[in-house]
Design a protein around this motif. Structure first.
Motif, PDB file in Angstrom:
ATOM      1  N   LEU A   1       0.774  -1.096   0.001  1.00 25.09           N
ATOM      2  CA  LEU A   1       0.124  -0.092   0.145  1.00 25.09           C
ATOM      3  C   LEU A   1       0.955   1.312   0.104  1.00 25.09           C
ATOM      4  CD1 LEU A   1      -3.002   0.540  -0.084  1.00 25.09           C
ATOM      5  CD2 LEU A   1      -3.124   0.698   2.574  1.00 25.09           C
TER       6      LEU A   1
ATOM      7  N   PHE B   1       1.865   1.847  -3.493  1.00 20.85           N
ATOM      8  CA  PHE B   1       0.731   2.450  -4.357  1.00 20.85           C
ATOM      9  C   PHE B   1       0.727   3.808  -4.110  1.00 20.85           C
ATOM     10  CE2 PHE B   1      -2.108  -1.871  -4.348  1.00 20.85           C
ATOM     11  CZ  PHE B   1      -1.113  -2.603  -5.152  1.00 20.85           C
ATOM     12  N   PHE B   2       0.825   4.480  -3.055  1.00 16.82           N
ATOM     13  CA  PHE B   2       0.768   5.703  -2.842  1.00 16.82           C
ATOM     14  C   PHE B   2       1.985   6.426  -3.421  1.00 16.82           C
ATOM     15  CE2 PHE B   2      -3.094   4.912   0.176  1.00 16.82           C
ATOM     16  CZ  PHE B   2      -3.536   6.228   0.077  1.00 16.82           C
TER      17      PHE B   2
ATOM     18  N   ALA C   1       1.689   7.020  -6.937  1.00 16.17           N
ATOM     19  CA  ALA C   1       0.669   7.758  -7.500  1.00 16.17           C
ATOM     20  C   ALA C   1       1.266   9.305  -7.375  1.00 16.17           C
ATOM     21  CB  ALA C   1      -0.522   7.614  -6.494  1.00 16.17           C
TER      22      ALA C   1
ATOM     23  N   THR D   1       1.815   1.058 -11.648  1.00 10.43           N
ATOM     24  CA  THR D   1       1.593   0.517 -10.361  1.00 10.43           C
ATOM     25  C   THR D   1       0.949  -0.994 -10.573  1.00 10.43           C
ATOM     26  OG1 THR D   1       1.255   2.490  -9.587  1.00 10.43           O
ATOM     27  CG2 THR D   1       0.503   0.746  -8.034  1.00 10.43           C
TER      28      THR D   1
ATOM     29  N   ARG E   1      -3.650  11.561  -3.759  1.00 11.29           N
ATOM     30  CA  ARG E   1      -3.138  10.401  -4.406  1.00 11.29           C
ATOM     31  C   ARG E   1      -4.269   9.315  -4.356  1.00 11.29           C
ATOM     32  NH1 ARG E   1       3.208  10.100  -3.673  1.00 11.29           N
ATOM     33  NH2 ARG E   1       3.599  12.302  -3.672  1.00 11.29           N
ATOM     34  N   LEU E   2      -5.370   9.552  -3.515  1.00 15.24           N
ATOM     35  CA  LEU E   2      -6.194   8.556  -3.059  1.00 15.24           C
ATOM     36  C   LEU E   2      -7.028   7.987  -4.215  1.00 15.24           C
ATOM     37  CD1 LEU E   2      -7.450   6.632  -0.995  1.00 15.24           C
ATOM     38  CD2 LEU E   2      -9.263   8.542  -0.427  1.00 15.24           C
TER      39      LEU E   2
ATOM     40  N   VAL F   1      -4.779   5.364  -6.148  1.00 12.24           N
ATOM     41  CA  VAL F   1      -4.710   4.020  -5.376  1.00 12.24           C
ATOM     42  C   VAL F   1      -5.975   3.382  -5.438  1.00 12.24           C
ATOM     43  CG1 VAL F   1      -4.350   3.098  -2.890  1.00 12.24           C
ATOM     44  CG2 VAL F   1      -3.137   5.081  -4.071  1.00 12.24           C
TER      45      VAL F   1
ATOM     46  N   VAL G   1      -6.379   1.339  -8.683  1.00 13.05           N
ATOM     47  CA  VAL G   1      -5.367   0.260  -8.574  1.00 13.05           C
ATOM     48  C   VAL G   1      -6.057  -1.024  -7.998  1.00 13.05           C
ATOM     49  CG1 VAL G   1      -3.260  -0.709  -7.738  1.00 13.05           C
ATOM     50  CG2 VAL G   1      -3.432   1.709  -8.927  1.00 13.05           C
TER      51      VAL G   1
ATOM     52  N   LEU H   1      -6.884   0.214   4.130  1.00 17.69           N
ATOM     53  CA  LEU H   1      -6.930   1.536   3.744  1.00 17.69           C
ATOM     54  C   LEU H   1      -8.120   2.330   4.395  1.00 17.69           C
ATOM     55  CD1 LEU H   1      -5.637   3.859   1.840  1.00 17.69           C
ATOM     56  CD2 LEU H   1      -7.125   2.825   0.051  1.00 17.69           C
TER      57      LEU H   1
END
Length: 429
Positions: free
Chosen positions: A117, A120-121, A124, A137, A189-190, A193, A196, A229
Motif C-alpha cells: 500500500l 501504491f501511494f 501515485a 503500479t 493520491r487516493l 490508489v 489500482v 486503507l
C-alpha cells in the motif's frame, strides 16, 4: 526467467505460484530498501531463477516468499558492491529523499502499515501522467501481467507496455524519490490508489485469460488492502464505497461457477450460496459511502451491487432504481463501460429493444471494440428479439475477444443455442 511455460515441472509450478502471489510484496519491499524499481525487478527475477535451481534439490522452503526476498536482497547488495557508479547514484537519490521527507521519530506512529500500500501511494506521484502511473503500479506492484493491465485499461498490450516504459523513464529523469507521501498528500493520491486496488480485484473477479474464471487470491488481496486503507482513512467515503462494492461482488464467488468451473450467470446462481454476512457488511458500507455529501463513483457502484444482492431473484430486482443509479454513475465517470451496463439495466427495465438502441449508440467507442461483454450483450438482446443471424454474428465476435475458457465455453453454448433455434445462417461454430 522461465516462468509461464506451457508444461511446467512441479517445482517450476510452485515457483510460479509463489512468485505470482508474492510479486507485489517482494517488489515493494525491495524498492523501499533500495529505492530503485529497475534494480528491484532485476533481482526479483534473479531470485526466481535461483529458486528454480535450488528448490528441486532442497524442496520448497516453509516460507517461500521470505526465501525469495532474502535471496533478492543479497543479489541487490552484491550488484551494488560490484557497480560502484550504480551504488553512488542510489546513494544520491537516498540523500535527496531524506531531505525531502526526513524520517519520523520511531515513536511517531501513523504512516502506511503495509509495504504494498505504501508503494501504491508512492507511485501515485502527481509528476507522472495518470495513465502512466496506473499502468506502472498495476504491472510492477500489483503483480498483473502486461496483457492483464492492458485489459483493465481496454487498450492494446503494446500501448500499455509503452506507458510503463514512459513512467519508469520519468521516474529516472525527474529523480522522483520512492517515499511514502505525507498525510497532506494522501487525499490527492487516493483516487489513483483506489483505482489500482479495484483493478486488482477486477482481475480476480473476472480473469483476463486462463483456464479459470476467477482468481480468488487477487480478489482477497484487494479486499485486504482496502480494509487496511479503510482503517487508515475512516472518514473517506469512497474508501468505504470501494470496500463495500468489492465485498458485495465477492459475496457471490461460490455461486459464480459450476461443478466443473463453468460460468454461472447472475440469474442462474443459487443465491443461497452467497455469503450473506459479507453482503450485510458491504451494504452497511454502501450506506456510509452515500451519507454526508455528494456521491462518488464507488459509492454508487456499491449501491447498485447491494440492490442485486438484496433481490430474491432476477425478476424482483429493482431495475428502475439500478438504471437510475447508472445514470448518476455515468455522469460521474463518462465511462463507455458504465454506459454498456446502463444499457443492459434499461433493457431489463424497458425491454430488449430499448437496451439495444443504447448499445448501438456505443458502437464507435474504441474501448468497447476489445471488450467482449459488449458484443455479448448485443447478442443476448438480438436473440431475445428473434434476430438470430445478427445474434450469431455478435456471439462469434464476443467469442473471439473472450479471454478465459469458462467465458468462451459459455459463449459457445449461447451461439449453438441460437444456431439450433431457427433457420441456420450457413455458418458453423
Amino acid at each position: 526467467m522461465p516462468i509461464g511455460s506451457p508444461h511446467p515441472s512441479p517445482v517450476q509450478a510452485s515457483v510460479e505460484s509463489v512468485f505470482r502471489e508474492e510479486h507485489g510484496r517482494l517488489l515493494a519491499s525491495l524498492v523501499r530498501r533500495f529505492g530503485d524499481l529497475d534494480l528491484a525487478e532485476e533481482v526479483a527475477s534473479e531470485a526466481v531463477e535461483a529458486a528454480l535451481v535450488h528448490w528441486p534439490a532442497g524442496g520448497v522452503p516453509a516460507r517461500p516468499g521470505a526465501w525469495l526476498l532474502t535471496t533478492a536482497r543479497r543479489k541487490a547488495v552484491d550488484r551494488l558492491r560490484r557497480d560502484q557508479a550504480y551504488a553512488a547514484r542510489l546513494a544520491v537519490l537516498q540523500v535527496e529523499t531524506d531531505r525531502a521527507d526526513p524520517a519520523p521519530p520511531a515513536d511517531a506512529g501513523g504512516g502506511l502499515p503495509d509495504d504494498r500500500l505504501q508503494m501504491f501511494f508512492t507511485c501515485a506521484h502527481p509528476a507522472l501522467a495518470a495513465e502512466d502511473r496506473m499502468a506502472l503500479t498495476l504491472r510492477c506492484l500489483a503483480g498483473l501481467t502486461t496483457p492483464e493491465v492492458a485489459r483493465a485499461f481496454l487498450v492494446p498490450t503494446a500501448t500499455l507496455a509503452q506507458r510503463i516504459v514512459r513512467a519508469k523513464k520519468k521516474i529516472r529523469e525527474a529523480r522522483i524519490p520512492f517515499r511514502v507521501p505525507g498525510a497532506d498528500e494522501l487525499p490527492e493520491r487516493l483516487p489513483g490508489v483506489l483505482q489500482v486496488i479495484y483493478s486488482v480485484f477486477t482481475e480476480g473477479y473476472a480473469a483476463s485469460s486462463g483456464p479459470q474464471l476467477q482468481r480468488l487470491d487477487l480478489a482477497q488481496e484487494a479486499i485486504r488492502l482496502a480494509r487496511v486503507l479503510r482503517h487508515l482513512m475512516p472518514a473517506e467515503r469512497e474508501v468505504a464505497g470501494l470496500l463495500g462494492l468489492m465485498l458485495l461482488i465477492h459475496a457471490r464467488r461460490e455461486a459464480r461457477t459450476g461443478p466443473n468451473g463453468e460460468l454461472v450467470l447472475l440469474d442462474d446462481q443459487d443465491r443461497g450460496r452467497w455469503d450473506h454476512t459479507m453482503i450485510e457488511e458491504g451494504s452497511d458500507l454502501a450506506v456510509s459511502a452515500l451519507t454526508g455529501g455528494p456521491p462518488g463513483p464507488y459509492g454508487v457502484q456499491a449501491a447498485i451491487a447491494a440492490l442485486h444482492d438484496e433481490a430474491a431473484d432476477l425478476a424482483t430486482t429493482d431495475w428502475p432504481q439500478i438504471a437510475a443509479l447508472y445514470d448518476v454513475l455515468f455522469q460521474l465517470t463518462l465511462s463507455p463501460v458504465v454506459a454498456l451496463n446502463r444499457a443492459v439495466a434499461v433493457a431489463m427495465r424497458d425491454g430488449p429493444q430499448a437496451g439495444l438502441a443504447l448499445l448501438d449508440e456505443l458502437a464507435d467507442e474504441p474501448p468497447l471494440r476489445r471488450y467482449h461483454p459488449y458484443p455479448a450483450a448485443r447478442a443476448d438482446l438480438l436473440h431475445q428479439l428473434g434476430r438470430l443471424p445478427e445474434a450469431a454474428t455478435a456471439y462469434r465476435e464476443a467469442l473471439d475477444l473472450a479471454g478465459t475458457e469458462p467465458e468462451r465455453d459459455h459463449l459457445r453454448r449461447r451461439l449453438n443455442k441460437v444456431l439450433s433455434s431457427g433457420p441456420g445462417d450457413g455458418a458453423g461454430t
